[in-house]
Design an enzyme around this catalytic site. Structure first.
Site, PDB file in Angstrom:
ATOM      1  N   ASP A 119       0.922  -1.271   0.003  1.00  0.00           N
ATOM      2  CA  ASP A 119       0.038   0.021  -0.163  1.00  0.00           C
ATOM      3  C   ASP A 119       0.793   1.275   0.099  1.00  0.00           C
ATOM      4  O   ASP A 119       2.033   1.131   0.611  1.00  0.00           O
ATOM      5  CB  ASP A 119      -0.920  -0.181   1.376  1.00  0.00           C
ATOM      6  CG  ASP A 119      -1.840   0.764   1.467  1.00  0.00           C
ATOM      7  OD1 ASP A 119      -3.034   0.599   1.979  1.00  0.00           O
ATOM      8  OD2 ASP A 119      -2.166   1.941   0.660  1.00  0.00           O
ATOM      9  N   ASP A 229      -3.469   1.314  -4.935  1.00  0.00           N
ATOM     10  CA  ASP A 229      -2.573   2.349  -5.012  1.00  0.00           C
ATOM     11  C   ASP A 229      -1.266   2.291  -4.417  1.00  0.00           C
ATOM     12  O   ASP A 229      -0.429   3.425  -4.355  1.00  0.00           O
ATOM     13  CB  ASP A 229      -3.377   3.499  -4.107  1.00  0.00           C
ATOM     14  CG  ASP A 229      -3.462   3.431  -2.616  1.00  0.00           C
ATOM     15  OD1 ASP A 229      -4.172   3.959  -1.986  1.00  0.00           O
ATOM     16  OD2 ASP A 229      -2.552   2.780  -2.028  1.00  0.00           O
TER      17      ASP A 229
HETATM   18  C1  LIG Z   1      -2.601   8.658   4.555  1.00  0.00           C
HETATM   19  N1  LIG Z   1      -3.923   8.541   5.497  1.00  0.00           N
HETATM   20  C2  LIG Z   1      -5.153   9.126   4.870  1.00  0.00           C
HETATM   21  C3  LIG Z   1      -5.316   8.187   3.583  1.00  0.00           C
HETATM   22  C4  LIG Z   1      -5.791   6.670   3.972  1.00  0.00           C
HETATM   23  C5  LIG Z   1      -5.868   5.960   2.364  1.00  0.00           C
HETATM   24  C6  LIG Z   1      -6.439   4.720   2.845  1.00  0.00           C
HETATM   25  B1  LIG Z   1      -6.062   3.634   1.605  1.00  0.00           B
HETATM   26  O1  LIG Z   1      -6.668   2.491   1.878  1.00  0.00           O
HETATM   27  O2  LIG Z   1      -6.326   4.055   0.457  1.00  0.00           O
HETATM   28  O3  LIG Z   1      -4.782   3.305   1.803  1.00  0.00           O
HETATM   29  C7  LIG Z   1      -5.029  10.625   4.155  1.00  0.00           C
HETATM   30  C8  LIG Z   1      -5.055  11.640   5.078  1.00  0.00           C
HETATM   31  N2  LIG Z   1      -4.498  12.648   4.512  1.00  0.00           N
HETATM   32  C9  LIG Z   1      -5.647  13.322   3.607  1.00  0.00           C
HETATM   33  C10 LIG Z   1      -5.178  14.601   3.084  1.00  0.00           C
HETATM   34  C11 LIG Z   1      -4.491  15.819   3.944  1.00  0.00           C
HETATM   35  C12 LIG Z   1      -3.561  15.124   4.914  1.00  0.00           C
HETATM   36  C13 LIG Z   1      -4.123  13.772   5.282  1.00  0.00           C
HETATM   37  C14 LIG Z   1      -6.351   9.054   5.950  1.00  0.00           C
HETATM   38  O4  LIG Z   1      -7.258   9.554   5.565  1.00  0.00           O
HETATM   39  O5  LIG Z   1      -6.000   8.509   6.756  1.00  0.00           O
HETATM   40 MN   LIG Z   2      -3.659   3.192  -0.101  1.00  0.00          MN
HETATM   41 MN   LIG Z   3      -5.026   1.125   1.951  1.00  0.00          MN
END
Ligand SMILES: CN[C@](CCCC[B-](O)(O)O)(CCN1CCCCC1)C(=O)O
Ligand SMILES: [Mn+2]
Ligand SMILES: [Mn+2]
Length: 304
Positions: A119, A229
């Site tokens: 990931d 991703d």
């Molecule tokens: C990195 N953490 C994020 C993304 C989680 C992605 C989930 B996956 O399943 O696709 O891996 C992002 C948090 N950011 C959002 C934009 C501003 C900064 C924080 C979150 O929302 O926790």
């Molecule tokens: Mn991801």
């Molecule tokens: Mn993920």
């Protein structure tokens, strides 16, 4: 081993509709035919259906808690049954919040499992550290035993029994990790091979070290949770949280080839395919890439 295919058309772990179309997109790309061409028997268990929970107001900053919690309880049961019947469970998502249920379900049958999390993200925010409140960024926090004291109760998650130790988890492909996640990885010494390590060590060394770290004896059942991703957005564009500088097509294939070589792959999640985010070409590219990487888990050989 027969493959038990389970569609998990779910999107409420994040705000962008469309991941509920993931299972159909991957099926239409020919996953069943591909597996059967490889001599693998496929038992298609169809797609799970999820109840609509009304008034699912946020719990703290956690969005759609009851919907996600109830869905994952159902996912856990379905995966347990498939694994219990001796099939290799292949879960087609759906956003990555589903992995809470798939790992929980797998662990009910194989408590000794280890997890390989491929990931761009660590998906281990707790409800208190999450910057977004989207549960697809939190699934691991609900099932990791060492985080038990750090995760507040969330409506709809009362059923969850933490079932994974941090020493049985390894990350490959990280390149967008939130501060709270960084703190958790550091504090608990979670093995993590970010894209920096992939560049520095090379994917061969990464796989050797990753598997040695979580399963030195080479005997434990493996749960692969693959977020598309993790791959570079130029090859899997139709996904909700793309991040530049991802795994190449070849690195993705190599990871799967090495996991297949263990002979201990028991459960595979394919998460975050979102056909509504790309145009026709981007969607075709995303599902074709996903299949060409995934089929290396099932013995497709690049050398013929
Ligand atoms: C990195 N953490 C994020 C993304 C989680 C992605 C989930 B996956 O399943 O696709 O891996 C992002 C948090 N950011 C959002 C934009 C501003 C900064 C924080 C979150 O929302 O926790
Ligand atoms: Mn991801
Ligand atoms: Mn993920």
């Amino acid at each position: 081993k027969k493959v038990g295919l389970l569609g998990i058309p779910f999107s409420k772990g994040q705000p962008r509709g469309g991941t509920e179309q993931g299972p159909q997109a991957i099926r239409e790309a020919g996953i069943v035919e591909k597996l059967e061409q490889l001599g693998t028997q496929v038992c298609d268990h169809g797609d799970l259906t999820f109840d609509y929970i009304e008034n699912d107001t946020p719990d703290g900053n956690v969005k759609n808690p009851r919907t996600v919690g109830h869905a994952n309880k159902k996912i856990s049961k379905a995966v347990s049954d498939i694994i219990y019947n001796g099939q290799l469970c292949l879960n087609l998502g759906g956003d990555h919040s589903m992995a809470m249920g798939t790992i929980h379900g797998h662990a009910q049958v194989e408590p000794d499992l280890v997890v390989v999390w491929v990931d761009a993200h660590a998906d281990i925010n707790t409800p208190l550290t999450s910057p977004s409140g989207n549960i697809h960024g939190m699934p691991l926090s609900f099932i990791v035993k060492e985080l038990d004291g750090y995760v507040p109760t969330v409506k709809g998650f009362e059923w969850v029994k933490p079932c994974l130790s941090v020493k049985d988890l390894v990350y490959i492909g990280l390149r967008d990790v939130d501060p709270g996640e960084r703190w958790i990885i550091e504090k608990f010494g979670i093995k993590a091979f970010s894209m920096q390590e992939v560049d520095k060590l090379g994917i061969r060394e990464v796989m050797e070290q990753a598997l040695k770290a979580i399963d030195p004896s080479g005997t434990r059942p493996i749960h692969l949770s693959f977020d598309v991703d993790a791959l570079d957005p130029t090859i899997t564009p139709s996904t909700g949280t793309p991040v530049h500088g991802g795994l190449s097509f070849r690195e993705g294939q190599y990871i799967m080839e090495e996991l297949a070589n263990t002979g201990r792959l028991n459960c595979i999640d394919v998460a975050e395919v979102n056909p509504s985010l790309g145009n026709k070409e981007e969607n075709t590219l995303t599902t074709e890439t996903t299949l060409e990487v995934l089929n290396k888990c099932f013995g497709q050989k690049r050398g013929g």
